[in-house]
Scaffold this active site. Structure first.
Site, short mmCIF file in Angstrom:
data_model
loop_
_atom_site.label_atom_id
_atom_site.label_comp_id
_atom_site.label_asym_id
_atom_site.label_seq_id
_atom_site.Cartn_x
_atom_site.Cartn_y
_atom_site.Cartn_z
CG MET A 1 -1.90 -1.18 1.17
SD MET A 1 -3.44 -0.88 2.07
CE MET A 1 -2.84 -0.54 3.70
N GLY A 2 2.16 1.08 -0.37
CA GLY A 2 3.07 2.23 -0.39
C GLY A 2 3.55 2.60 1.00
CG HIS B 1 7.04 -2.05 2.24
ND1 HIS B 1 6.84 -1.00 3.11
CD2 HIS B 1 5.85 -2.70 2.17
CE1 HIS B 1 5.59 -1.02 3.54
NE2 HIS B 1 4.97 -2.04 2.99
O1 PAF Z 1 -0.05 -5.81 3.36
C1 PAF Z 1 -0.49 -4.86 2.69
O2 PAF Z 1 0.17 -3.86 2.48
C2 PAF Z 1 -1.89 -4.96 2.10
O3 PAF Z 1 -2.76 -5.59 2.97
C3 PAF Z 1 -1.91 -5.62 0.70
C4 PAF Z 1 -1.48 -7.07 0.76
C5 PAF Z 1 -1.01 -4.86 -0.24
C6 PAF Z 1 -3.33 -5.58 0.14
O4 PAF Z 1 -3.80 -4.28 0.03
#
Ligand code: PAF
Length: 286
Positions: free
Chosen positions: A27-28, A34
């Site tokens: 979700m950025g 990440h």
């Molecule tokens: O983990 C996340 O950031 C969100 O739940 C995902 C998997 C991108 C779905 O919107």
């Protein structure tokens, strides 16, 4: 690195690629956690494969009183991180691309999603399953990488993939932490300095339970109480849940066995943090 905003541009880009597609759905508001997923995806894709990072703040997984409107959206910094870590494309759709006008189809997993965060955040995993399946259908990945901080999310998606015969291999990557033990999360930016210090109690509590398990304690009740006691010493913390569960079904357990998991959610003000620990299977695990 390409930034793709529509389903058609994504389709065209995919049509021109060869090799494995490795997807990192996000979700950025990207942080080192990440970053570790993207780096893992890059390795999995090899030199012939392609890494797609999706950046989409999915409205349907937020409850009415949750932080959808204030959720951070630092797209330029996110794109820079993706580029530096070797992503080949970012898919950054608008809500209208993901949810065309009149969308009336959702995906719901009914067992693994029921307890823990599913109980506290009704509809959350329906939103997650729906968007993740859409992202799988749009990006057609061979592999998809998710972080184990969102432990229940990983298990719910694994069940959905199994149940719906989705042809993707799931990779679950370990949680990345600050030196203090705090799990990295896009929501940590909401914490005050004091809350941030107190939030280290989550990891300390979970580790204390894991140590007690290592010394022979098997009572889920007692192990949960060890976590609760550590967190109770942080006056700003408000426990949402502390659950001792089977690692895959997420059914509550009474007597914990190696591999079982303690998962928790704790509020600091309006910020809700989650974390988890697995009981060691021999050596220590995450
Ligand atoms: O983990 C996340 O950031 C969100 O739940 C995902 C998997 C991108 C779905 O919107």
């Amino acid at each position: 690195m390409k930034v793709l905003r529509t389903a058609a541009s994504l389709r065209n880009w995919l049509a021109a690629t060869t090799g494995k597609i490795v997807l990192v759905p996000t979700m950025g508001a990207l942080h080192r956690g990440h970053g570790a997923l993207i780096t893992r995806a890059r390795k999995l894709a090899g030199k012939d494969g392609r890494v797609i990072v999706t950046i989409f703040v999915n409205p349907t997984q937020f409850g009415p009183k949750e932080d959808l409107s204030r959720y951070p959206r630092p797209f330029a910094a996110d794109a820079e991180m993706c580029r530096t870590l070797g992503a080949d494309a970012i898919f950054h759709p608008t809500p209208e691309v993901i949810y065309p006008t009149g969308s009336s189809t959702t995906v719901e997993e009914h067992t693994v999603a029921r307890g823990l965060c599913g109980a506290s955040r009704p509809g959350h995993f329906r939103g997650v399953c729906t968007v993740v399946l859409k992202l799988f259908n749009l990006c057609r990945p061979d592999l998809a990488v998710f972080g184990l901080k969102d432990y229940q999310q990983c298990q719910v998606i694994a069940r959905m993939v199994r149940d719906l015969h989705i042809p993707v291999r799931l990779i679950f990557a370990p949680t990345v932490r600050e030196p203090s033990g705090l799990a990295l999360s896009s929501r940590n930016i909401y914490l005050s300095a004091e809350e941030r210090t107190e939030a280290t109690a989550l990891r300390r509590g979970l580790l204390a339970a894991r140590t007690a398990f290592g010394k022979g304690e098997r009572s889920a009740h007692k192990l949960r109480a060890i976590v609760a006691k550590t967190i109770a010493a942080a006056p700003l913390a408000r426990i949402d849940y502390i659950a001792a569960v089977d690692a895959t079904s997420l059914e509550p357990v009474v007597k914990m066995k190696p591999g079982d998991t303690i998962a928790l959610a704790v509020f600091f003000g309006t910020t809700r943090l989650i974390d988890n620990v697995q009981m060691p299977k021999g050596g220590m695990t995450r």
